[in-house]
Design an enzyme around this catalytic site. Sequence first.
Site, PDB file in Angstrom:
ATOM      1  N   SER A  83       0.795  -1.230   0.000  1.00  0.00           N
ATOM      2  CA  SER A  83       0.000   0.000   0.000  1.00  0.00           C
ATOM      3  C   SER A  83       0.827   1.278   0.000  1.00  0.00           C
ATOM      4  CB  SER A  83      -0.935   0.010   1.215  1.00  0.00           C
ATOM      5  OG  SER A  83      -0.178   0.014   2.423  1.00  0.00           O
ATOM      6  N   SER A 138      16.895  -7.057   2.800  1.00  0.00           N
ATOM      7  CA  SER A 138      17.578  -5.793   3.095  1.00  0.00           C
ATOM      8  C   SER A 138      19.073  -6.042   3.066  1.00  0.00           C
ATOM      9  CB  SER A 138      17.172  -5.283   4.477  1.00  0.00           C
ATOM     10  OG  SER A 138      18.024  -4.222   4.894  1.00  0.00           O
ATOM     11  N   TYR A 144      14.785  -6.719  13.157  1.00  0.00           N
ATOM     12  CA  TYR A 144      14.578  -6.600  11.714  1.00  0.00           C
ATOM     13  C   TYR A 144      15.680  -7.310  10.940  1.00  0.00           C
ATOM     14  CZ  TYR A 144      13.998  -4.208   7.178  1.00  0.00           C
ATOM     15  OH  TYR A 144      13.825  -3.901   5.853  1.00  0.00           O
ATOM     16  N   ALA A 175      15.575 -11.139  11.004  1.00  0.00           N
ATOM     17  CA  ALA A 175      14.523 -11.688  10.144  1.00  0.00           C
ATOM     18  C   ALA A 175      14.926 -11.617   8.675  1.00  0.00           C
ATOM     19  CB  ALA A 175      13.215 -10.929  10.373  1.00  0.00           C
ATOM     20  N   LYS A 176      15.566 -10.527   8.277  1.00  0.00           N
ATOM     21  CA  LYS A 176      15.980 -10.384   6.882  1.00  0.00           C
ATOM     22  C   LYS A 176      17.124 -11.333   6.543  1.00  0.00           C
ATOM     23  CE  LYS A 176      12.972  -7.267   5.741  1.00  0.00           C
ATOM     24  NZ  LYS A 176      11.868  -7.598   4.825  1.00  0.00           N
ATOM     25  N   ILE A 179      16.248   3.550   1.223  1.00  0.00           N
ATOM     26  CA  ILE A 179      15.317   4.011   0.198  1.00  0.00           C
ATOM     27  C   ILE A 179      14.433   5.111   0.784  1.00  0.00           C
ATOM     28  CG2 ILE A 179      13.516   3.336  -1.417  1.00  0.00           C
ATOM     29  CD1 ILE A 179      16.247   1.988  -1.936  1.00  0.00           C
TER      30      ILE A 179
END
Length: 251
Positions: A16, A139, A151, A154-155, A184
């Site tokens: 989204s 990532s 984070y 998990a990546k 980004i």
Amino acid sequence: MDLQLNGKVALVTGGSKGIGLSIVNGLHEEGARVVVVARGKEALADIEQKLANVETIVADLMDPTEREGVMGHIIERYGKIDILVNNVGGSNGGAIKETSMELFYEGLELNYFSAVHFSKLALPHMKTQQSGAIINISSIFGREAGGKATYNNAKAAMISFTKALADEVMADGIRVNSVAPGSILHPTGNWQKRIEENPEKMKQFVEEEIPGGRFGRPEEVANVVVFLASEKASWVSGATINVDGGQSNSF
């Protein structure tokens, strides 16, 4: 270049805003029939208003039952799934010693287990048709330390999972790859907030950490994802491709 995605059915999770939305736009421009799933009702309604033939589904992708419902709906409505983009994610917590185990579990559920689960749900259908492309959004920090461990852990798991699954299913005509974005910039992202909070610090960060001399744009990630979704990438499987302007220290 015609990527031959016209009529392909694609699911983009967390599509989204930001990178996910750019991926939706890229697939839509190539003629794919895109299904977007996220939690934000208003953002999804805006997508449906702007993009013809794009379907949106409001769902909490932390919930395995809702993930199953999303895939069931796609198969019931379209009869197949050709492209799966596991993009949903987010960071939480802080220093490891100050972060509860609950936040580690939540980070893995959102960033990693959702991708594993959706991949497993899609595989039987892709195997039947002997074709399919799964692209996981990881990532550069999945291969390096830095930032929030919940984070990054998990990546890192996602990168490993990508290679393992790719080797299992390549013989079935299914390709699995990962894209690892660097920093980004988009209006709803963390980097925009940091720029607003301390523009000079962020200017220094770019000068010191990104050889390209600027933040990346969501569409620059999306372009790689759309390519990987196409048959033009027919011999690319198990790869994790950095899209980072040279920011990563790994290769």
